[in-house]
Design an enzyme around this catalytic site. Structure first.
Site, PDB file in Angstrom:
ATOM      1  N   ASP A   3     -12.721  -1.041 -11.158  1.00  0.00           N
ATOM      2  CA  ASP A   3     -12.983  -2.251 -10.392  1.00  0.00           C
ATOM      3  C   ASP A   3     -12.374  -3.409 -11.159  1.00  0.00           C
ATOM      4  O   ASP A   3     -12.702  -3.625 -12.335  1.00  0.00           O
ATOM      5  CB  ASP A   3     -14.497  -2.445 -10.244  1.00  0.00           C
ATOM      6  CG  ASP A   3     -14.866  -3.605  -9.325  1.00  0.00           C
ATOM      7  OD1 ASP A   3     -14.072  -3.914  -8.414  1.00  0.00           O
ATOM      8  OD2 ASP A   3     -15.940  -4.186  -9.516  1.00  0.00           O
ATOM      9  N   ARG A   7      -9.038   4.235  -6.854  1.00  0.00           N
ATOM     10  CA  ARG A   7     -10.227   3.501  -6.405  1.00  0.00           C
ATOM     11  C   ARG A   7     -10.431   3.754  -4.914  1.00  0.00           C
ATOM     12  O   ARG A   7      -9.511   3.601  -4.112  1.00  0.00           O
ATOM     13  CB  ARG A   7     -10.042   2.003  -6.659  1.00  0.00           C
ATOM     14  CG  ARG A   7     -11.033   1.090  -5.929  1.00  0.00           C
ATOM     15  CD  ARG A   7     -12.407   1.127  -6.576  1.00  0.00           C
ATOM     16  NE  ARG A   7     -13.401   0.426  -5.807  1.00  0.00           N
ATOM     17  CZ  ARG A   7     -13.778  -0.835  -5.980  1.00  0.00           C
ATOM     18  NH1 ARG A   7     -13.201  -1.561  -6.918  1.00  0.00           N
ATOM     19  NH2 ARG A   7     -14.708  -1.372  -5.235  1.00  0.00           N
ATOM     20  N   ASP A  20     -11.850  -7.455 -10.744  1.00  0.00           N
ATOM     21  CA  ASP A  20     -12.210  -8.632  -9.957  1.00  0.00           C
ATOM     22  C   ASP A  20     -11.598  -9.880 -10.568  1.00  0.00           C
ATOM     23  O   ASP A  20     -11.651 -10.079 -11.784  1.00  0.00           O
ATOM     24  CB  ASP A  20     -13.732  -8.813  -9.907  1.00  0.00           C
ATOM     25  CG  ASP A  20     -14.415  -7.809  -9.003  1.00  0.00           C
ATOM     26  OD1 ASP A  20     -13.810  -7.385  -8.002  1.00  0.00           O
ATOM     27  OD2 ASP A  20     -15.558  -7.448  -9.305  1.00  0.00           O
ATOM     28  N   ARG A  59     -17.251   3.863  -9.024  1.00  0.00           N
ATOM     29  CA  ARG A  59     -15.813   3.612  -8.882  1.00  0.00           C
ATOM     30  C   ARG A  59     -15.055   3.990 -10.151  1.00  0.00           C
ATOM     31  O   ARG A  59     -15.588   3.852 -11.249  1.00  0.00           O
ATOM     32  CB  ARG A  59     -15.550   2.155  -8.531  1.00  0.00           C
ATOM     33  CG  ARG A  59     -16.141   1.205  -9.535  1.00  0.00           C
ATOM     34  CD  ARG A  59     -16.402  -0.160  -9.005  1.00  0.00           C
ATOM     35  NE  ARG A  59     -17.512  -0.121  -8.097  1.00  0.00           N
ATOM     36  CZ  ARG A  59     -17.995  -1.153  -7.452  1.00  0.00           C
ATOM     37  NH1 ARG A  59     -17.468  -2.319  -7.620  1.00  0.00           N
ATOM     38  NH2 ARG A  59     -19.004  -1.058  -6.641  1.00  0.00           N
TER      39      ARG A  59
END
Length: 165
Positions: A95, A83, A97, A92
């Protein structure tokens, strides 16, 4: 045990394989148990950067880690998948989160809980609703509540894929 909701996304390389491999790596990490995984969804990019569609999903985790340690683990896994943070909201490889952690609220510079834009993002709310519709984001309102508040325009272009595709 702590309860965490994470979102996963990718639009570079073999995104489906990347998400599956990231989930496997999470499952192998001490202190993390992957309880539920949503279907994969093909979603248009958000943020105005011209790029390919994303593959997104959410996972519900049981963890013995605290929120900071879990966030650091997610960042380390992103690094393993190369990344790069060059363009905000840009393409990307992976990812990860942290969307919610036990309904806690935090404005710590390292971690904001719940994720500050989760309420506005169909690519988070649709897969999260599949696995945890009653989860209270930040201890306030349910995933299902926020999803109902999204406009049809926010949801346009999202296609459900099966996990195995």
């Amino acid at each position: 045990m702590n309860r965490a909701l994470i979102s996963l996304g990718s639009n570079l390389g073999d995104s489906k394989a990347t998400l599956k491999n990231a989930l496997a790596l999470l499952e192998q990490t001490p202190g993390i148990k992957v309880d539920k995984i949503s279907s994969f969804y093909k979603t248009p990019p958000v943020g105005g950067v011209l790029q390919d569609d994303f593959i997104n999903a959410c996972a519900l985790l049981s963890v013995t880690l605290n929120a900071h340690d879990l966030m650091q683990t997610l960042l380390n896994i992103e690094k393993e998948f190369k990344r790069e943070r060059i363009i905000r909201w840009g393409p990307r490889t992976l990812d990860l989160d942290l969307i919610d952690f036990n309904g806690e609220r935090s404005d710590d510079p390292f971690i904001t809980l719940p994720h500050p834009r989760a309420y506005q993002r169909a690519f988070v709310l649709i897969p999260a609703n599949e696995i945890a519709p009653d989860l209270l984001l930040g201890g306030k309102y349910s995933v299902q509540h926020y999803l109902k508040k999204l406009s049809e325009n926010n949801i346009k272009g999202i296609t459900k894929l099966s996990y195995a595709q």
